[in-house]
Design an enzyme around this catalytic site. Structure first.
Site, PDB file in Angstrom:
ATOM      1  N   GLU A   1       0.853  -1.198   0.000  1.00 53.07           N
ATOM      2  CA  GLU A   1       0.000   0.000   0.000  1.00 53.07           C
ATOM      3  C   GLU A   1       0.882   1.239   0.000  1.00 53.07           C
ATOM      4  O   GLU A   1       1.926   1.227   0.656  1.00 53.07           O
ATOM      5  CB  GLU A   1      -0.913  -0.014   1.228  1.00 53.07           C
ATOM      6  CG  GLU A   1      -1.898  -1.176   1.168  1.00 53.07           C
ATOM      7  CD  GLU A   1      -2.853  -1.233   2.362  1.00 53.07           C
ATOM      8  OE1 GLU A   1      -2.923  -0.257   3.127  1.00 53.07           O
ATOM      9  OE2 GLU A   1      -3.519  -2.260   2.529  1.00 53.07           O
TER      10      GLU A   1
ATOM     11  N   HIS B   1      -7.995   1.341   1.514  1.00 52.88           N
ATOM     12  CA  HIS B   1      -7.861   1.071   2.952  1.00 52.88           C
ATOM     13  C   HIS B   1      -8.665   2.089   3.780  1.00 52.88           C
ATOM     14  O   HIS B   1      -8.127   2.778   4.657  1.00 52.88           O
ATOM     15  CB  HIS B   1      -6.382   1.090   3.386  1.00 52.88           C
ATOM     16  CG  HIS B   1      -6.136   0.290   4.644  1.00 52.88           C
ATOM     17  ND1 HIS B   1      -4.997  -0.434   4.850  1.00 52.88           N
ATOM     18  CD2 HIS B   1      -6.905   0.104   5.753  1.00 52.88           C
ATOM     19  CE1 HIS B   1      -5.062  -1.025   6.045  1.00 52.88           C
ATOM     20  NE2 HIS B   1      -6.223  -0.711   6.607  1.00 52.88           N
TER      21      HIS B   1
HETATM   22  P1  NAD Z   1     -10.301 -10.214  16.067  1.00 50.95           P
HETATM   23  O1  NAD Z   1      -9.010 -10.522  16.708  1.00 50.95           O
HETATM   24  O2  NAD Z   1     -11.446  -9.751  16.889  1.00 50.95           O
HETATM   25  O3  NAD Z   1     -10.779 -11.489  15.235  1.00 50.95           O
HETATM   26  C1  NAD Z   1      -9.936 -12.268  14.449  1.00 50.95           C
HETATM   27  C2  NAD Z   1     -10.542 -13.647  14.351  1.00 50.95           C
HETATM   28  O4  NAD Z   1      -9.750 -14.401  13.453  1.00 50.95           O
HETATM   29  C3  NAD Z   1     -10.570 -14.408  15.668  1.00 50.95           C
HETATM   30  O5  NAD Z   1     -11.850 -14.922  15.944  1.00 50.95           O
HETATM   31  C4  NAD Z   1      -9.580 -15.541  15.444  1.00 50.95           C
HETATM   32  O6  NAD Z   1      -9.945 -16.716  16.130  1.00 50.95           O
HETATM   33  C5  NAD Z   1      -9.640 -15.717  13.952  1.00 50.95           C
HETATM   34  N1  NAD Z   1      -8.455 -16.352  13.396  1.00 50.95           N
HETATM   35  C6  NAD Z   1      -7.153 -16.161  13.749  1.00 50.95           C
HETATM   36  N2  NAD Z   1      -6.364 -16.942  12.985  1.00 50.95           N
HETATM   37  C7  NAD Z   1      -7.163 -17.628  12.153  1.00 50.95           C
HETATM   38  C8  NAD Z   1      -6.933 -18.586  11.128  1.00 50.95           C
HETATM   39  N3  NAD Z   1      -5.694 -18.994  10.832  1.00 50.95           N
HETATM   40  N4  NAD Z   1      -7.991 -19.079  10.460  1.00 50.95           N
HETATM   41  C9  NAD Z   1      -9.246 -18.668  10.759  1.00 50.95           C
HETATM   42  N5  NAD Z   1      -9.539 -17.792  11.728  1.00 50.95           N
HETATM   43  C10 NAD Z   1      -8.506 -17.263  12.408  1.00 50.95           C
HETATM   44  O7  NAD Z   1      -9.960  -9.140  14.932  1.00 50.95           O
HETATM   45  P2  NAD Z   1     -10.926  -8.055  14.290  1.00 50.95           P
HETATM   46  O8  NAD Z   1     -10.904  -6.816  15.109  1.00 50.95           O
HETATM   47  O9  NAD Z   1     -12.219  -8.680  13.946  1.00 50.95           O
HETATM   48  O10 NAD Z   1     -10.102  -7.722  12.962  1.00 50.95           O
HETATM   49  C11 NAD Z   1     -10.087  -8.637  11.865  1.00 50.95           C
HETATM   50  C12 NAD Z   1      -9.149  -8.151  10.786  1.00 50.95           C
HETATM   51  O11 NAD Z   1      -9.578  -6.874  10.299  1.00 50.95           O
HETATM   52  C13 NAD Z   1      -7.713  -7.956  11.220  1.00 50.95           C
HETATM   53  O12 NAD Z   1      -6.857  -8.392  10.189  1.00 50.95           O
HETATM   54  C14 NAD Z   1      -7.573  -6.451  11.353  1.00 50.95           C
HETATM   55  O13 NAD Z   1      -6.252  -6.041  11.166  1.00 50.95           O
HETATM   56  C15 NAD Z   1      -8.440  -6.024  10.196  1.00 50.95           C
HETATM   57  N6  NAD Z   1      -8.877  -4.623  10.242  1.00 50.95           N
HETATM   58  C16 NAD Z   1      -8.881  -3.924   9.067  1.00 50.95           C
HETATM   59  C17 NAD Z   1      -9.279  -2.605   9.046  1.00 50.95           C
HETATM   60  C18 NAD Z   1      -9.279  -1.839   7.765  1.00 50.95           C
HETATM   61  O14 NAD Z   1      -9.147  -0.622   7.798  1.00 50.95           O
HETATM   62  N7  NAD Z   1      -9.463  -2.473   6.631  1.00 50.95           N
HETATM   63  C19 NAD Z   1      -9.661  -1.982  10.232  1.00 50.95           C
HETATM   64  C20 NAD Z   1      -9.702  -2.731  11.418  1.00 50.95           C
HETATM   65  C21 NAD Z   1      -9.297  -4.058  11.415  1.00 50.95           C
END
Ligand code: NAD
Length: 524
Positions: free
Chosen positions: A259, A277
């Protein structure tokens, strides 16, 4: 009043939270040089992504207790350096969950109804009604990869669209799945069944390239793939090839391997919707992030524990309640040990027993290390950096559990190896009283409090009397006394509670006396 610096522009509501608790300096245009010069005045700092909290800044931050990121990513903060200096790092991961979930829904609709491409067509002066035949979401299968904060919000919203949900997340239980009304399945099954597949896992070695050529090949012909999580979870080259070959396959992306996205072939395709993003970018999410972290800063400057700490493991509230009575014990054991050993520690082994077994004892270990290391070191040691400091000093730390708690609800036993010696001390909490119950494996039972003495001697007739006499000569009154021995005539240990501190002169005279080996004064 403690000073808090707000170094990036945050929502006003966050600033309001701190009013009355801290002197807030709002300087959202502060330069790196100014920050370096003034950081030592502050107990707390709030940043977004503009301000870089480098190791150098942290080294100058003599009074800083907390670095708060009003948002999620902490790439701009040297978290390891903060940990080494005992500074908490907090963020607000929950602030963006709904916002990101809504963005995923937006991409889903945009692709199922070809909104973005239709918009571009109309704006180009065309009217291509038949080209934009859509797909209804009702009764379609939504495959959610990662059922955390964001994944579960997507599920909630998809239910309103009458979608069936299947989930791949090996870390959630069947029970949680039931509560959320979703069906758990394997990645392979999900990939084949989903009409819409949405990714909400963190980027880890395990999830890097989770969706590559093989998975893409198994997807339904007109399926939609969404990624609002992190770039790299989908292999972008493989995705481009699949989308190019199969025009009915669709993808919506907010995050990329690199990015900003530059010269990507993905941008040349009609069956893809790309956003820069922005999934977390709403005013509401920014307001919530500001409020959440400001509350965390307020907690910390008031001496309380925050909840979203990135560099100190916290425990659930049930565990915390079970551990609670033992914090004082860990603290007293640490204080006692530092007074009866030397700073040249090579090993520290902690064994827990009883009702605290089976739970994370991390906070207790850190508490013990903190009180044990603090008097030895000039750098302040706290629960955040305690383990890191112990490691830096080459102390080998082990933690374990034993079934046997004897007659006590729980015990903590600490073995310390230092110079060529070793000392073991064990304590418990009995009816709310913190007690020492063994020293060097000799059983005693005395409250661990106030002025104390620990004396090792040879258990021969008259020795106890001699100790009493010498202390008496120095006007040191014995309040309570307990002796522990393994056999008559062998080595024994005496633990005393005294009304006056055992002075160095008294210690010297006692240690010069025949059959008295080691005398330690302890002040708790
Ligand atoms: P979270 O930690 O609440 O949830 C993540 C989930 O993924 C958990 O339930 C975990 O058990 C599961 N997980 C972990 N490893 C795994 C695997 N190998 N296979 C399947 N499931 C698996 O996180 P969240 O707050 O829900 O965030 C999720 C994603 O969104 C993260 O990558 C975060 O960085 C991203 N995010 C992106 C933005 C954006 O601007 N696009 C903003 C916020 C968060």
């Amino acid at each position: 009043m403690p000073k808090v610096l707000i170094a990036d522009k945050i929502n006003e509501k966050g600033v309001e939270v701190l009013e009355g608790s801290a002197e807030v300096v709002n300087n959202p245009t502060i330069t790196p040089e100014e920050l370096l010069e003034t950081i030592d005045q502050y107990e707390g700092i709030i940043v977004r992504s503009r301000t870089k909290i480098t190791k150098e800044v942290i080294e100058n931050a003599k009074n800083l207790k907390i670095i708060a990121r009003a948002g999620v990513g902490v790439d701009n903060i040297d978290v390891d350096a903060a940990t080494d200096h005992g500074i908490l790092v907090v963020n607000a991961p929950q602030s963006t969950s709904i916002t990101v979930a809504e963005h995923a829904m937006g991409l889903m609709l945009s692709l199922s109804r070809k909104i973005a491409i239709a918009d571009a067509s109309v704006k180009a002066g065309k009217w291509e009604k038949s080209k934009f035949m859509g797909m209804e979401l009702r009764n379609k299968t939504l495959g959610v990869i990662g059922m955390g904060r964001i994944g579960s919000q997507v599920v909630k919203r998809s239910k309103a669209f009458e979608m069936d949900v299947i989930v791949y997340d090996p870390y959630i239980t069947e029970e949680t799945a039931k509560e959320l009304g979703v069906e758990i399945t394997t990645l392979d099954d999900l990939v084949q069944k989903a009409d819409v597949m949405t990714i909400h896992v963190p980027l880890t070695p395990e999830t890097k390239g989770l969706i590559s050529k093989d998975e893409l090949a198994k997807m339904k012909d007109n399926a939609i793939l969404l990624n609002c999580a992190r770039g790299g979870i989908i292999d972008e080259n493989d995705l481009y090839e699949a989308l190019k070959e199969r025009p009915e396959l669709k993808a919506g992306l907010d995050v990329y391997e690199n990015e900003p996205l530059e010269n990507s072939p993905l941008a040349t395709l009609d069956n893809v919707v790309l956003t820069p993003h922005i999934a977390a970018s709403t005013k509401e999410a920014q307001r919530d992030a500001a409020i959440i972290v400001a509350k965390e800063v307020k907690e910390v400057i008031n001496g309380n524990t925050p909840s979203n700490v990135l560099n100190m493991p916290l425990v659930d509230s049930e565990t915390f309640q079970t551990l609670k009575p033992y914090f004082k014990l860990a603290d007293k054991l640490g204080q006692t040990l530092v007074q009866i050993t030397t700073p040249n520690i090579s090993e520290l082994n902690i064994v827990y027993s009883g009702e605290i077994n089976g739970r994370s004892k991390e906070p207790l270990t850190r508490e013990l290390l903190k009180t044990f290391l603090n008097p030895i070191l000039t750098e302040p040691v706290n629960s955040v950096n305690a383990k890191a400091v112990a490691k830096q000093r080459g102390i080998k730390l082990t933690e374990g559990e034993t079934e046997d708690s004897g007659k006590y609800d729980a015990t903590i036993k600490v073995e310390v190896k230092y110079d060529d010696n070793e000392t073991t001390i064990e304590g418990t909490v009995e009816n709310g009283v913190t007690k020492i119950i063994s020293i060097d494996n000799y059983e005693v039972n005395l409250e661990l409090e106030g002025l104390m003495g620990i004396i090792k001697y040879v258990d021969l007739p008259g020795t106890i009397g001699t100790i009493g006499n010498i202390l008496g000569n120095y006007k040191i009154n014995i309040g309570e006394m307990q002796v522990g021995r393994k056999s008559a005539g062998g080595e024994a240990v005496m633990v005393l509670k005294v009304d006056q501190e055992i002075t160095s002169e008294a210690i010297a005279e006692l240690e010069e006396t025949k059959d008295i080996e080691v005398v330690k004064s302890v002040k708790l």
